[in-house]
Enzyme design. Sequence first.
Site, PDB file in Angstrom:
ATOM      1  N   GLU A 184      10.520   0.513  -1.521  1.00 47.10           N
ATOM      2  CA  GLU A 184      11.973   0.400  -1.456  1.00 47.10           C
ATOM      3  C   GLU A 184      12.411  -0.763  -2.341  1.00 47.10           C
ATOM      4  OE1 GLU A 184      13.238   0.104   2.609  1.00 47.10           O
ATOM      5  OE2 GLU A 184      12.252   1.983   3.201  1.00 47.10           O
ATOM      6  N   SER A 188       5.633  -5.010  -3.043  1.00 48.76           N
ATOM      7  CA  SER A 188       4.333  -5.546  -2.640  1.00 48.76           C
ATOM      8  C   SER A 188       4.268  -5.762  -1.131  1.00 48.76           C
ATOM      9  CB  SER A 188       4.059  -6.865  -3.366  1.00 48.76           C
ATOM     10  OG  SER A 188       3.914  -6.642  -4.754  1.00 48.76           O
ATOM     11  N   ARG A 196      -5.631   4.693  -5.023  1.00 53.35           N
ATOM     12  CA  ARG A 196      -5.534   3.784  -6.170  1.00 53.35           C
ATOM     13  C   ARG A 196      -6.702   4.002  -7.130  1.00 53.35           C
ATOM     14  NH1 ARG A 196      -6.494  -0.353  -2.077  1.00 53.35           N
ATOM     15  NH2 ARG A 196      -4.229  -0.562  -1.980  1.00 53.35           N
ATOM     16  N   GLY A 221      -2.991  -1.092 -37.240  1.00 51.85           N
ATOM     17  CA  GLY A 221      -2.041  -1.891 -37.997  1.00 51.85           C
ATOM     18  C   GLY A 221      -0.626  -1.339 -37.905  1.00 51.85           C
ATOM     19  N   GLU A 244       1.143   1.314  -7.472  1.00 52.88           N
ATOM     20  CA  GLU A 244       0.166   1.407  -6.367  1.00 52.88           C
ATOM     21  C   GLU A 244      -0.455   0.043  -6.072  1.00 52.88           C
ATOM     22  OE1 GLU A 244      -2.289   4.508  -5.254  1.00 52.88           O
ATOM     23  OE2 GLU A 244      -1.176   6.062  -6.298  1.00 52.88           O
TER      24      GLU A 244
END
Length: 383
Positions: free
Chosen positions: A129, A134, A245, A342, A366
Amino acid sequence: MSANDLYALPSEYNDLRESVRALAENEIAPHAAAVDEDHRYPQEAADALLKAGLSAAHVPTEFGGEGADALAVVIIIEEVARVCGSSSLIPAVNKLGSLPLILSGSKAQKEKWLPQLAKGKGFSYCLSESEAGSDASALKTKAELKDGSWVINGSKKWISNAGVSEFYTVIAQTDPSKGSKGITAFIVEKSDPGVSFGAPEKKMGFRGSPTREVYFDNVIIGDDRRISEVGAGFALAMDTLDHTRITIAAQALGIAQGALDVATKYSHERKQFGKEIFDFQGVQFILADMAMNIEAARQLTYAAAARSERGDKDLKFFSAASKTFASDVAMKVTTDAVQVLGGYGYVSDYPVERMMRDAKLTQIYEGTNQIQRIVMARNLPKG
């Protein structure tokens, strides 16, 4: 078992890799640049993966799927990500969204939704949310029990394939006084009244996978939609991530391998000072480090997948470690691939700039790699 067998994949996994690689090269790679450029869903990939039984290969055979184990799913995602990161989110998100159902749902619930998933109806995962990233336990979306039904109100942020998927695992607060032990998991369908979606996010990478907010405005569902015990939703959500994960590690691994393939080929085609740039030691060192780190990431990711399949006690450590290491490798490898090419690496004529942008997200979603390092530290052996 002899030493010769210890680190060799069984032939069925190598055969799977060959078949997925052929499909990816022929039916997904040709559209990857346009998918990224136009920010559009990779429908060609979705159709090809579904036809081959790869869009949700993890679904058990009894529910109409392929019954692919964790390592097989990793190989599928790895090979798709090698040519198109956005397309690899199709099998990855389908596993993430449906794993709570597989881990905790009843047989009747599995019989209702898993066959539909196997037939191509996508499954997304609604945990994050705006104020709960975390710190996932800080979520505010509420589910209240009224007259035998659950009424869901709130919103979810950063939801992969939102709007495309038909089904959503929603982690909601059912008793705020209990914190993380007051959270419960439900299945919400796209067609349920009160479900709506925000505009697609304008992202740096994975542009072909729509990321949107999902809104719940008095969404009423029966108790048959609840897939965890009341209050056990947060634990289920965390258990799910321990398994899934690893699919992010697989994505990162595939992206890195794709970038190495492009850079190696280019180093033999590009000539400077009368010879291939591959012949310069500086370029050789870059390519050697890329290949070495990719192979290390592959071994760690496959080891984590095997632990996921067995449900080993050290899964949390290996899951977090594989995701962190592989995504850090992908970021470094893709950055170096751009350097090898490059000026050509910096423009969209070659795919490495897209791969570099895609790689960045694997370090973030995740669970950020900083959070993963906390997980690893907390799951180190004591003594």
